[in-house]
Scaffold this motif. Sequence first.
Motif, PDB file in Angstrom:
ATOM      1  N   ILE A 149     -42.003 -54.667  -3.459  1.00  0.00           N
ATOM      2  CA  ILE A 149     -41.415 -53.342  -3.248  1.00  0.00           C
ATOM      3  C   ILE A 149     -42.250 -52.310  -4.009  1.00  0.00           C
ATOM      4  O   ILE A 149     -42.460 -52.448  -5.219  1.00  0.00           O
ATOM      5  CB  ILE A 149     -39.947 -53.303  -3.737  1.00  0.00           C
ATOM      6  N   ALA A 150     -42.754 -51.318  -3.289  1.00  0.00           N
ATOM      7  CA  ALA A 150     -43.578 -50.257  -3.903  1.00  0.00           C
ATOM      8  C   ALA A 150     -42.752 -48.980  -4.008  1.00  0.00           C
ATOM      9  O   ALA A 150     -42.162 -48.546  -3.019  1.00  0.00           O
ATOM     10  CB  ALA A 150     -44.805 -50.000  -3.030  1.00  0.00           C
TER      11      ALA A 150
ATOM     12  N   GLY B 131     -47.923 -47.762  -2.779  1.00  0.00           N
ATOM     13  CA  GLY B 131     -47.818 -47.987  -1.334  1.00  0.00           C
ATOM     14  C   GLY B 131     -49.111 -47.708  -0.578  1.00  0.00           C
ATOM     15  O   GLY B 131     -49.360 -48.288   0.478  1.00  0.00           O
ATOM     16  N   THR B 132     -49.936 -46.836  -1.125  1.00  0.00           N
ATOM     17  CA  THR B 132     -51.163 -46.460  -0.409  1.00  0.00           C
ATOM     18  C   THR B 132     -52.361 -47.333  -0.785  1.00  0.00           C
ATOM     19  O   THR B 132     -53.161 -47.703   0.067  1.00  0.00           O
ATOM     20  CB  THR B 132     -51.541 -44.992  -0.713  1.00  0.00           C
TER      21      THR B 132
ATOM     22  N   ASP C  38     -49.856 -53.653   1.641  1.00  0.00           N
ATOM     23  CA  ASP C  38     -49.090 -54.590   2.475  1.00  0.00           C
ATOM     24  C   ASP C  38     -47.662 -54.813   1.972  1.00  0.00           C
ATOM     25  O   ASP C  38     -46.972 -55.712   2.462  1.00  0.00           O
ATOM     26  CB  ASP C  38     -49.802 -55.953   2.538  1.00  0.00           C
ATOM     27  N   ALA C  39     -47.239 -54.025   0.990  1.00  0.00           N
ATOM     28  CA  ALA C  39     -45.866 -54.208   0.478  1.00  0.00           C
ATOM     29  C   ALA C  39     -44.883 -54.108   1.637  1.00  0.00           C
ATOM     30  O   ALA C  39     -45.008 -53.240   2.499  1.00  0.00           O
ATOM     31  CB  ALA C  39     -45.557 -53.153  -0.583  1.00  0.00           C
TER      32      ALA C  39
ATOM     33  N   VAL D  50     -49.534 -39.428  -2.823  1.00  0.00           N
ATOM     34  CA  VAL D  50     -49.217 -39.028  -1.461  1.00  0.00           C
ATOM     35  C   VAL D  50     -48.288 -40.088  -0.880  1.00  0.00           C
ATOM     36  O   VAL D  50     -48.367 -41.266  -1.252  1.00  0.00           O
ATOM     37  CB  VAL D  50     -50.513 -38.864  -0.625  1.00  0.00           C
ATOM     38  N   LYS D  51     -47.405 -39.670   0.005  1.00  0.00           N
ATOM     39  CA  LYS D  51     -46.474 -40.628   0.614  1.00  0.00           C
ATOM     40  C   LYS D  51     -47.218 -41.481   1.637  1.00  0.00           C
ATOM     41  O   LYS D  51     -47.931 -40.945   2.484  1.00  0.00           O
ATOM     42  CB  LYS D  51     -45.337 -39.855   1.283  1.00  0.00           C
ATOM     43  N   ALA D  52     -47.087 -42.788   1.572  1.00  0.00           N
ATOM     44  CA  ALA D  52     -47.654 -43.654   2.618  1.00  0.00           C
ATOM     45  C   ALA D  52     -46.880 -43.369   3.902  1.00  0.00           C
ATOM     46  O   ALA D  52     -45.680 -43.119   3.853  1.00  0.00           O
ATOM     47  CB  ALA D  52     -47.497 -45.123   2.217  1.00  0.00           C
TER      48      ALA D  52
END
Length: 218
Positions: free
Chosen positions: A7-8, A125-126, A131-132, A185-187
Amino acid sequence: MKKKINIAIDGPAAAGKSTIAKRIAERMDYIYIDTGAMYRAVTLHLIRHDRQILNQLEDLDIRFGAGGTTLYLNGEDVTEDIRTQEVTSNVSEVSSLSGVRRYLVSMQQKIAEDKGVVMDGRDIGTTVLPDAELKIFMKASPEIRAKRRLKEEEARGVDIDLETLTDQIVRRDELDMNREISPLVKADEAVLLDTSHMGIAEVEDTIIKMALDLLEGN
Ligand code: CDP
Ligand code: CDP
Protein backbone atom coordinates in the motif's frame (compact mmCIF):
# COMPACT_ATOMS: atom_id res chain seq x y z
CA MET A 1 0.60 -18.51 2.16
CA LYS A 2 -1.76 -15.63 2.83
CA LYS A 3 -1.85 -13.13 -0.03
CA LYS A 4 -0.31 -9.75 0.76
CA ILE A 5 -0.32 -6.44 -1.04
CA ASN A 6 1.74 -3.27 -0.89
CA ILE A 7 0.00 0.00 0.00
CA ALA A 8 1.51 3.33 -1.11
CA ILE A 9 0.37 6.53 0.63
CA ASP A 10 1.58 9.84 -0.79
CA GLY A 11 0.69 13.47 -0.25
CA PRO A 12 1.89 16.82 1.07
CA ALA A 13 3.17 17.61 4.57
CA ALA A 14 0.81 16.93 7.51
CA ALA A 15 -1.99 15.45 5.40
CA GLY A 16 -2.16 12.58 7.88
CA LYS A 17 -0.11 10.01 5.96
CA SER A 18 2.07 8.57 8.70
CA THR A 19 -0.64 8.49 11.37
CA ILE A 20 -2.94 6.56 9.05
CA ALA A 21 -0.23 4.38 7.47
CA LYS A 22 0.91 3.23 10.88
CA ARG A 23 -2.61 2.32 12.01
CA ILE A 24 -3.33 0.45 8.79
CA ALA A 25 -0.09 -1.52 9.13
CA GLU A 26 -1.00 -2.43 12.70
CA ARG A 27 -4.47 -3.59 11.74
CA MET A 28 -3.26 -5.65 8.79
CA ASP A 29 -0.13 -6.92 10.53
CA TYR A 30 1.99 -5.31 7.80
CA ILE A 31 5.33 -3.47 7.98
CA TYR A 32 5.06 0.32 8.22
CA ILE A 33 7.75 2.41 6.51
CA ASP A 34 7.91 6.20 6.93
CA THR A 35 10.15 7.24 4.03
CA GLY A 36 10.08 10.91 5.15
CA ALA A 37 11.90 9.79 8.30
CA MET A 38 14.65 8.32 6.11
CA TYR A 39 15.13 11.64 4.23
CA ARG A 40 15.14 13.39 7.59
CA ALA A 41 17.84 11.03 8.90
CA VAL A 42 20.11 11.77 5.93
CA THR A 43 19.46 15.50 6.46
CA LEU A 44 20.36 15.23 10.15
CA HIS A 45 23.57 13.42 9.26
CA LEU A 46 24.51 16.07 6.70
CA ILE A 47 23.83 18.89 9.18
CA ARG A 48 25.94 17.17 11.84
CA HIS A 49 28.83 16.51 9.47
CA ASP A 50 28.82 19.78 7.67
CA ARG A 51 27.79 18.13 4.40
CA GLN A 52 31.07 16.23 4.13
CA ILE A 53 29.67 12.79 3.49
CA LEU A 54 27.41 13.19 0.48
CA ASN A 55 29.55 10.76 -1.50
CA GLN A 56 29.63 8.20 1.30
CA LEU A 57 25.94 7.57 1.78
CA GLU A 58 26.53 3.82 1.87
CA ASP A 59 28.18 4.32 5.29
CA LEU A 60 24.83 5.39 6.69
CA ASP A 61 22.97 2.72 8.59
CA ILE A 62 19.30 3.68 8.69
CA ARG A 63 17.00 1.25 10.47
CA PHE A 64 13.50 1.26 11.89
CA GLY A 65 12.70 -0.26 15.27
CA ALA A 66 9.75 -2.62 15.77
CA GLY A 67 6.46 -1.03 14.65
CA GLY A 68 8.32 1.49 12.50
CA THR A 69 8.11 4.39 14.94
CA THR A 70 11.70 4.45 16.21
CA LEU A 71 14.50 5.38 13.83
CA TYR A 72 18.15 4.50 14.30
CA LEU A 73 20.96 6.26 12.49
CA ASN A 74 24.24 4.35 12.81
CA GLY A 75 22.87 2.73 15.94
CA GLU A 76 21.71 5.95 17.62
CA ASP A 77 18.01 6.55 18.32
CA VAL A 78 17.31 9.77 16.36
CA THR A 79 13.49 9.57 16.46
CA GLU A 80 13.25 12.97 18.17
CA ASP A 81 16.25 14.62 16.53
CA ILE A 82 14.90 14.20 13.00
CA ARG A 83 11.81 16.32 13.85
CA THR A 84 13.61 19.55 14.76
CA GLN A 85 12.95 22.79 12.90
CA GLU A 86 16.50 22.70 11.57
CA VAL A 87 15.97 19.34 9.91
CA THR A 88 12.50 20.32 8.68
CA SER A 89 13.77 23.46 7.00
CA ASN A 90 16.58 21.62 5.20
CA VAL A 91 14.99 18.30 4.30
CA SER A 92 13.41 19.32 0.99
CA GLU A 93 16.73 20.58 -0.33
CA VAL A 94 18.53 17.39 0.68
CA SER A 95 15.81 15.20 -0.79
CA SER A 96 16.14 16.88 -4.17
CA LEU A 97 19.66 15.44 -4.56
CA SER A 98 19.76 12.56 -7.04
CA GLY A 99 22.35 10.53 -5.09
CA VAL A 100 20.28 10.70 -1.92
CA ARG A 101 17.10 9.64 -3.74
CA ARG A 102 18.79 6.77 -5.60
CA TYR A 103 20.21 5.44 -2.37
CA LEU A 104 16.99 5.63 -0.34
CA VAL A 105 14.65 4.49 -3.12
CA SER A 106 16.64 1.28 -3.64
CA MET A 107 16.60 0.64 0.12
CA GLN A 108 12.82 1.19 0.20
CA GLN A 109 12.23 -1.11 -2.77
CA LYS A 110 14.19 -3.89 -1.08
CA ILE A 111 12.12 -3.60 2.10
CA ALA A 112 8.89 -3.95 0.08
CA GLU A 113 10.07 -6.88 -2.08
CA ASP A 114 8.05 -9.50 -0.23
CA LYS A 115 4.86 -7.39 -0.02
CA GLY A 116 2.92 -6.66 3.16
CA VAL A 117 4.24 -3.10 3.43
CA VAL A 118 2.43 0.19 4.03
CA MET A 119 4.80 2.93 2.87
CA ASP A 120 4.18 6.66 3.08
CA GLY A 121 6.03 9.50 1.38
CA ARG A 122 5.94 11.68 -1.72
CA ASP A 123 6.94 9.38 -4.60
CA ILE A 124 5.90 5.92 -3.42
CA GLY A 125 3.09 5.36 -5.92
CA THR A 126 5.00 6.94 -8.79
CA THR A 127 8.62 5.84 -8.32
CA VAL A 128 9.33 3.58 -5.36
CA LEU A 129 6.46 1.09 -5.73
CA PRO A 130 4.84 1.76 -9.11
CA ASP A 131 3.33 -1.77 -8.89
CA ALA A 132 1.74 -1.26 -5.46
CA GLU A 133 -1.72 -2.84 -5.50
CA LEU A 134 -3.27 0.08 -3.62
CA LYS A 135 -2.22 3.71 -4.02
CA ILE A 136 -3.65 6.58 -1.99
CA PHE A 137 -2.99 10.28 -2.48
CA MET A 138 -3.94 12.12 0.69
CA LYS A 139 -4.54 15.83 0.77
CA ALA A 140 -5.98 18.50 3.08
CA SER A 141 -6.08 22.28 2.93
CA PRO A 142 -2.86 24.09 3.98
CA GLU A 143 -4.72 25.81 6.85
CA ILE A 144 -5.93 22.54 8.30
CA ARG A 145 -2.54 20.89 7.86
CA ALA A 146 -0.79 23.79 9.61
CA LYS A 147 -3.28 23.59 12.49
CA ARG A 148 -2.62 19.86 12.85
CA ARG A 149 1.14 20.46 12.87
CA LEU A 150 0.76 23.30 15.42
CA LYS A 151 -0.93 20.92 17.86
CA GLU A 152 1.94 18.47 17.48
CA GLU A 153 4.61 21.14 17.94
CA GLU A 154 2.80 22.51 21.01
CA ALA A 155 2.61 19.04 22.50
CA ARG A 156 6.38 18.75 22.02
CA GLY A 157 6.91 22.10 23.72
CA VAL A 158 8.06 23.90 20.54
CA ASP A 159 7.29 27.61 20.50
CA ILE A 160 6.04 28.39 16.98
CA ASP A 161 3.00 30.20 15.59
CA LEU A 162 0.43 29.16 13.02
CA GLU A 163 1.56 31.65 10.39
CA THR A 164 5.18 30.47 10.46
CA LEU A 165 4.05 26.85 10.24
CA THR A 166 1.70 27.57 7.33
CA ASP A 167 4.49 29.35 5.43
CA GLN A 168 6.85 26.47 6.13
CA ILE A 169 4.39 23.85 4.93
CA VAL A 170 3.52 25.77 1.75
CA ARG A 171 7.19 26.34 0.95
CA ARG A 172 8.07 22.69 1.49
CA ASP A 173 5.14 21.55 -0.69
CA GLU A 174 6.33 23.86 -3.46
CA LEU A 175 9.88 22.51 -3.33
CA ASP A 176 8.60 18.93 -3.22
CA MET A 177 6.17 19.44 -6.12
CA ASN A 178 8.64 21.28 -8.34
CA ARG A 179 11.84 19.32 -7.95
CA GLU A 180 13.22 17.61 -11.01
CA ILE A 181 13.50 14.05 -9.73
CA SER A 182 10.40 12.25 -8.46
CA PRO A 183 8.36 15.32 -7.56
CA LEU A 184 5.30 15.07 -5.35
CA VAL A 185 2.53 14.22 -7.77
CA LYS A 186 -0.53 11.97 -7.66
CA ALA A 187 -0.07 8.70 -9.57
CA ASP A 188 -2.83 8.40 -12.20
CA GLU A 189 -4.32 5.33 -10.58
CA ALA A 190 -4.05 6.62 -6.98
CA VAL A 191 -7.27 7.18 -5.06
CA LEU A 192 -7.55 10.81 -3.96
CA LEU A 193 -8.60 11.27 -0.34
CA ASP A 194 -9.22 14.77 0.99
CA THR A 195 -8.85 14.38 4.76
CA SER A 196 -9.62 18.04 5.58
CA HIS A 197 -12.91 17.10 7.21
CA MET A 198 -12.31 13.45 7.96
CA GLY A 199 -11.37 12.02 11.34
CA ILE A 200 -8.46 9.62 11.65
CA ALA A 201 -10.69 6.56 12.17
CA GLU A 202 -12.77 7.44 9.12
CA VAL A 203 -9.72 7.71 6.85
CA GLU A 204 -8.34 4.50 8.29
CA ASP A 205 -11.57 2.55 7.74
CA THR A 206 -11.90 3.85 4.17
CA ILE A 207 -8.44 2.57 3.23
CA ILE A 208 -8.81 -0.73 5.10
CA LYS A 209 -12.01 -1.39 3.17
CA MET A 210 -10.24 -0.78 -0.15
CA ALA A 211 -7.39 -3.09 0.89
CA LEU A 212 -9.75 -5.88 1.99
CA ASP A 213 -11.75 -5.59 -1.24
CA LEU A 214 -8.52 -6.04 -3.19
CA LEU A 215 -7.42 -9.01 -1.09
CA GLU A 216 -10.80 -10.66 -1.39
CA GLY A 217 -10.86 -10.03 -5.13
CA ASN A 218 -14.00 -7.86 -5.14
O1 CDP B 1 5.90 14.43 8.12
P1 CDP B 1 6.10 15.57 7.20
O2 CDP B 1 4.93 15.72 6.31
O3 CDP B 1 6.56 16.81 7.82
O4 CDP B 1 7.24 15.22 6.19
P2 CDP B 1 8.00 13.87 6.00
O5 CDP B 1 7.07 12.84 5.47
O6 CDP B 1 8.74 13.58 7.25
O7 CDP B 1 8.98 14.23 4.81
C1 CDP B 1 9.98 15.20 4.98
C2 CDP B 1 10.51 15.60 3.62
O8 CDP B 1 11.20 14.52 3.03
C3 CDP B 1 9.47 16.02 2.59
O9 CDP B 1 9.10 17.38 2.70
C4 CDP B 1 10.21 15.74 1.28
O10 CDP B 1 11.09 16.80 0.95
C5 CDP B 1 11.07 14.54 1.63
N1 CDP B 1 10.50 13.27 1.16
C6 CDP B 1 10.71 12.92 -0.16
O11 CDP B 1 11.30 13.69 -0.92
N2 CDP B 1 10.27 11.73 -0.63
C7 CDP B 1 9.61 10.88 0.17
N3 CDP B 1 9.21 9.70 -0.32
C8 CDP B 1 9.36 11.23 1.52
C9 CDP B 1 9.81 12.45 1.98
O1 CDP C 1 2.56 12.07 7.75
P1 CDP C 1 1.96 13.41 7.49
O2 CDP C 1 2.95 14.51 7.57
O3 CDP C 1 1.15 13.45 6.24
O4 CDP C 1 0.90 13.70 8.64
P2 CDP C 1 0.81 13.12 10.12
O5 CDP C 1 2.04 13.44 10.84
O6 CDP C 1 0.35 11.71 10.09
O7 CDP C 1 -0.44 13.94 10.69
C1 CDP C 1 -0.32 15.25 11.18
C2 CDP C 1 -1.27 15.43 12.33
O8 CDP C 1 -2.61 15.47 11.87
C3 CDP C 1 -1.22 14.32 13.38
O9 CDP C 1 -1.11 14.91 14.66
C4 CDP C 1 -2.54 13.62 13.25
O10 CDP C 1 -3.04 13.17 14.48
C5 CDP C 1 -3.45 14.68 12.67
N1 CDP C 1 -4.52 14.16 11.81
C6 CDP C 1 -5.80 14.59 11.98
O11 CDP C 1 -6.05 15.39 12.87
N2 CDP C 1 -6.83 14.13 11.19
C7 CDP C 1 -6.60 13.25 10.21
N3 CDP C 1 -7.60 12.82 9.44
C8 CDP C 1 -5.26 12.83 10.00
C9 CDP C 1 -4.25 13.30 10.82
